[in-house]
Design a protein around this motif. Structure first.
Motif, PDB file in Angstrom:
ATOM      1  N   THR A  10       0.835  -1.212   0.000  1.00 33.59           N
ATOM      2  CA  THR A  10       0.000   0.000   0.000  1.00 33.59           C
ATOM      3  C   THR A  10       0.859   1.247   0.000  1.00 33.59           C
ATOM      4  OG1 THR A  10      -1.683  -1.225   1.230  1.00 33.59           O
ATOM      5  CG2 THR A  10      -1.864   1.184   1.194  1.00 33.59           C
ATOM      6  N   ALA A  14       1.153   4.136  -2.958  1.00 32.98           N
ATOM      7  CA  ALA A  14       0.918   5.562  -2.694  1.00 32.98           C
ATOM      8  C   ALA A  14       2.141   6.391  -3.053  1.00 32.98           C
ATOM      9  CB  ALA A  14       0.558   5.765  -1.223  1.00 32.98           C
ATOM     10  N   THR A  18       2.295   9.343  -5.872  1.00 37.84           N
ATOM     11  CA  THR A  18       2.724  10.698  -5.534  1.00 37.84           C
ATOM     12  C   THR A  18       3.901  11.118  -6.387  1.00 37.84           C
ATOM     13  OG1 THR A  18       2.012  10.263  -3.283  1.00 37.84           O
ATOM     14  CG2 THR A  18       3.400  12.192  -3.635  1.00 37.84           C
ATOM     15  N   PHE A 473      -2.947  14.166   0.156  1.00 36.29           N
ATOM     16  CA  PHE A 473      -3.708  12.933   0.335  1.00 36.29           C
ATOM     17  C   PHE A 473      -2.848  11.840   0.958  1.00 36.29           C
ATOM     18  CE2 PHE A 473      -4.873   8.763  -1.417  1.00 36.29           C
ATOM     19  CZ  PHE A 473      -6.140   8.640  -0.878  1.00 36.29           C
ATOM     20  N   VAL A 474      -1.617  11.682   0.458  1.00 33.71           N
ATOM     21  CA  VAL A 474      -0.734  10.653   1.008  1.00 33.71           C
ATOM     22  C   VAL A 474      -0.400  10.968   2.464  1.00 33.71           C
ATOM     23  CG1 VAL A 474       1.547   9.624   0.814  1.00 33.71           C
ATOM     24  CG2 VAL A 474       0.210  10.046  -1.233  1.00 33.71           C
ATOM     25  N   TYR A 475      -0.159  12.247   2.748  1.00 33.29           N
ATOM     26  CA  TYR A 475       0.162  12.643   4.121  1.00 33.29           C
ATOM     27  C   TYR A 475      -0.980  12.284   5.068  1.00 33.29           C
ATOM     28  CZ  TYR A 475       1.081  15.696   8.112  1.00 33.29           C
ATOM     29  OH  TYR A 475       1.275  16.195   9.368  1.00 33.29           O
ATOM     30  N   CYS A 476      -2.223  12.544   4.632  1.00 32.96           N
ATOM     31  CA  CYS A 476      -3.377  12.236   5.477  1.00 32.96           C
ATOM     32  C   CYS A 476      -3.672  10.736   5.533  1.00 32.96           C
ATOM     33  CB  CYS A 476      -4.609  12.978   4.966  1.00 32.96           C
ATOM     34  SG  CYS A 476      -4.470  14.778   5.067  1.00 32.96           S
ATOM     35  N   SER A 477      -3.218   9.967   4.536  1.00 35.40           N
ATOM     36  CA  SER A 477      -3.505   8.534   4.499  1.00 35.40           C
ATOM     37  C   SER A 477      -2.581   7.727   5.395  1.00 35.40           C
ATOM     38  CB  SER A 477      -3.398   8.020   3.059  1.00 35.40           C
ATOM     39  OG  SER A 477      -4.291   8.692   2.216  1.00 35.40           O
ATOM     40  N   VAL A 480      -4.165   6.605   8.658  1.00 31.92           N
ATOM     41  CA  VAL A 480      -5.268   5.674   8.382  1.00 31.92           C
ATOM     42  C   VAL A 480      -4.718   4.294   8.050  1.00 31.92           C
ATOM     43  CG1 VAL A 480      -7.240   5.221   6.896  1.00 31.92           C
ATOM     44  CG2 VAL A 480      -6.723   7.562   7.601  1.00 31.92           C
ATOM     45  N   ILE A 481      -3.687   4.249   7.199  1.00 25.78           N
ATOM     46  CA  ILE A 481      -3.080   2.965   6.843  1.00 25.78           C
ATOM     47  C   ILE A 481      -2.485   2.289   8.071  1.00 25.78           C
ATOM     48  CG2 ILE A 481      -1.268   1.897   5.470  1.00 25.78           C
ATOM     49  CD1 ILE A 481      -1.690   4.081   3.385  1.00 25.78           C
TER      50      ILE A 481
END
Length: 606
Positions: A10, A14, A18, A473-477, A480-481
């Motif tokens: 994952t 990502a 990016t 988006f990657v920073y915020c994900s 979550v991951i």
């Protein structure tokens, strides 16, 4: 292990996404959208009776004969940048929508560039509408620079187009311009004073709608100016009206000057009274009004707390401080130890001189001033008297401007690859609309067809800067991951011991079934082994009855185990017997240990 693999996959996906969006700044190879059906392109024909100028730039040979690159230099400019040496070329767009649809491209940036072409016939402002229309595609976007055109005035200054430059006289300047956040769509015309012949630039007011997308989306856009003999104008952007009005009212400075002006020799009289209000001359200060009262006074009801140390200072010199060795009294003065908080005051209510807290003074009124009343001598705001404007004129038909003889593009831009296409000058709005239908409208249909995808809509929403949004988006994900990975591990943890139990039998169960050696891991295990199994050891003989009871208890356990074994399926009995025989052979070969060791077992019942 599977969870870690999923997480790594994952994160890798990502990161690759990016990197593609943020770092992929290279332009892709030009992709030609195949013409299909009603979207086939053919270079439009310009009827000489309708068009004063028309160029679709699809014929390179015609371009070389028609357009002239400037060889002039700018005045009052450094020699290294004064020359108009910008590079022009005719080529396909980077994103080719229509096959064989070429355009005029400004290849260079941060250079002065100028190019011009003469009209097939001059446009004379009489009773015919002027329509100017052209396309611009900012293929690399634009942060600072223009993409406007100039309609050059007829005269000796424009006879030699090789000398076309910034001061060359023009009649109309029209087109987009931007620098930073200042976005404009220029419409400027040069008005000639009918009395003295002076020329003044008239600037059209800004449109209400900003055209920011045209400088970001890297797509072709259509600009159209319609100037009618009734002194009205109309500006369209991609066929949409964004500005319209009158030549008399929508320009700065106005076309016609005022009839009257202020008299420059008039001066305000010295006795002119402009005061609307004055202090009441009959008012008097009250007798009880004391202007000396302070706004705050000490609280008379406050009292000093008990235990307050009046004679003790709050700050004392630091007793542990020492004068620096390099202290020079003559240069630095007398040395004094730094002050520190007095430790005695930390335990007391307070130290030093006690003062009552301050409160608002109820008797305070401030400085007395007389109330204001209407000024009986008020004469109003003074203004100089008006006199007739000696430069007044009234141009009733500003539409009649200087005749247009040529068209030119003179730019300084910090962006390269600015593409101009389908540049026309006509007096027929229908002819301009038909020309756009054969060129620009085909491109828009293809673009709109592609824009139906979710990605293009998202690009427009993101302001055509997907890299920043992808990084966000990657920073915020990441959290979550990480949280999902944690939950997956928690879900799979209870299943791991069950799998181990199914694959490998416990040590205790194997001992009971096979009589294998039990490892002496700790003292408790040694004691248990000594008590239950080591009957042949010397210590076992001395302990007699206790040992026997223990053995009996062990026999009972063995009998219970044997009963459990008899209840097991028959297909497992041969394996159990074989394991028992192998264990007996190991017992015969293994030397006896003084403590612990092998537990003797009764023979199995048949």
């Amino acid at each position: 292990m599977k969870d870690k693999t999923m997480l790594m996959f994952t994160l890798l996906a990502a990161f690759m996404a990016t990197s593609t969006l943020v770092c992929g700044t290279e332009e892709p190879e030009p992709e030609v959208v195949q013409d299909s059906g009603d979207l086939s392109y053919k270079s439009p024909y310009a009827d000489p009776a309708k068009f004063y100028f028309a160029d679709h730039f699809d014929d390179k040979d015609q371009f070389a004969d028609r357009w002239i690159k400037s060889q002039a230099k700018k005045d009052d400019t450094a020699e290294e940048i004064a020359k108009y040496d910008g590079e022009w070329d005719v080529e396909l767009p980077k994103r080719t929508l229509l096959a064989n649809d070429f355009g005029l491209v400004l290849k260079s940036k941060a250079k002065h560039a100028a190019i011009a072409s003469r009209l097939s016939k001059p446009f004379v402002f009489s009773d015919r509408t002027l329509v100017v229309q052209y396309e611009v595609n900012l293929q690399d976007g634009q942060e600072c620079g223009g993409s406007y055109i100039k309609l050059l005035s007829s005269g000796k200054e424009t006879t030699d187009l090789k000398q076309f430059r910034d001061i060359s006289p023009y009649t109309i300047m029209f087109g987009p311009d931007k620098c930073g956040n200042d976005v404009k769509l220029h419409f400027i015309f040069r008005h000639v004073n009918p009395i003295n012949g002076t020329i003044t630039e008239k600037h059209c007011r800004k449109a209400k709608d900003r055209l920011d997308d045209a400088f970001k989306d890297k797509q072709p856009h259509l600009y159209q100016l319609v100037l009618r003999p009734d002194n009205t104008y109309l500006i369209r952007f991609d066929h949409k009206i964004i500005n319209e009005g009158s030549l008399f009212t929508e320009f700065t400075p106005p076309v016609n000057p005022p009839k009257e002006i202020d008299d420059p020799e008039d001066a305000k009289p010295t006795n002119w009274d402009e005061r609307e209000k004055i202090p009441d001359p009959d008012a008097k200060k009250p007798d009880d009004w004391n202007e000396n009262e302070p706004p705050q006074i000490p609280d008379p009801s406050a009292s000093k707390p008990e235990g307050w140390l009046d004679d003790v200072e709050e700050m004392i010199p630091d007793p542990n401080a020492e004068k620096p060795a390099d202290w020079d009294v003559e240069m630095d003065g007398e040395w004094e130890a730094p002050l520190i908080a007095n430790p005695v005051c930390e335990k007391a209510v307070g130290c030093g001189l006690w003062k009552a807290p301050m409160i608002s003074n109820p008797s305070y009124k401030g400085k007395w001033r007389a109330p204001l009343i209407d000024n009986p001598n008020y004469q109003g705001k003074w203004a100089p008297r008006k006199i007739p404007n000696p430069d007044f004129f009234e141009d009733t038909n500003p539409f009649k401007m200087t005749t247009i003889a040529a068209i030119g593009i003179e730019l300084w831009s910090m962006s390269s690859d600015i593409l101009f296409d389908n540049l026309i000058i006509t007096d027929d709005e229908d002819a301009a609309r038909d020309w756009a239908a054969q060129t620009f409208d085909l491109k828009r249909k293809l673009i709109d067809r592609e824009a139906k995808t979710l990605w293009d809509r998202a690009m427009k929403y993101m302001g055509y800067k997907p890299g920043y949004w992808a990084a966000y988006f990657v920073y915020c994900s990441i959290p979550v991951i990480a949280y999902v990975w944690f939950l997956l591990r928690r879900r799979n943890e209870p299943n791991e011991p069950e799998e181990e139990l199914e694959s490998t039998p416990p040590t205790a169960a194997r001992t009971k079934k096979t009589d294998e050696f039990v490892p002496d891991d700790d003292q408790d295990q040694q004691e248990s082994s000594r008590t239950k199994s080591n009957l042949n050891s010397p210590s076992g003989e001395q302990e007699g009855g206790a040992q026997a009871e223990t053995v009996d208890g062990g026999d009972d356990e063995e009998e219970g185990d044997e009963e459990d074994e008899e209840n097991e399926p028959e297909d497992e009995e041969p394996d159990t017997v074989i394991e028992g025989k192998e264990a007996d052979e190991l017992l015969q070969d293994e030397p006896k240990e003084p403590e612990g060791g092998v537990k003797k077992r009764k023979p199995r019942r048949e």
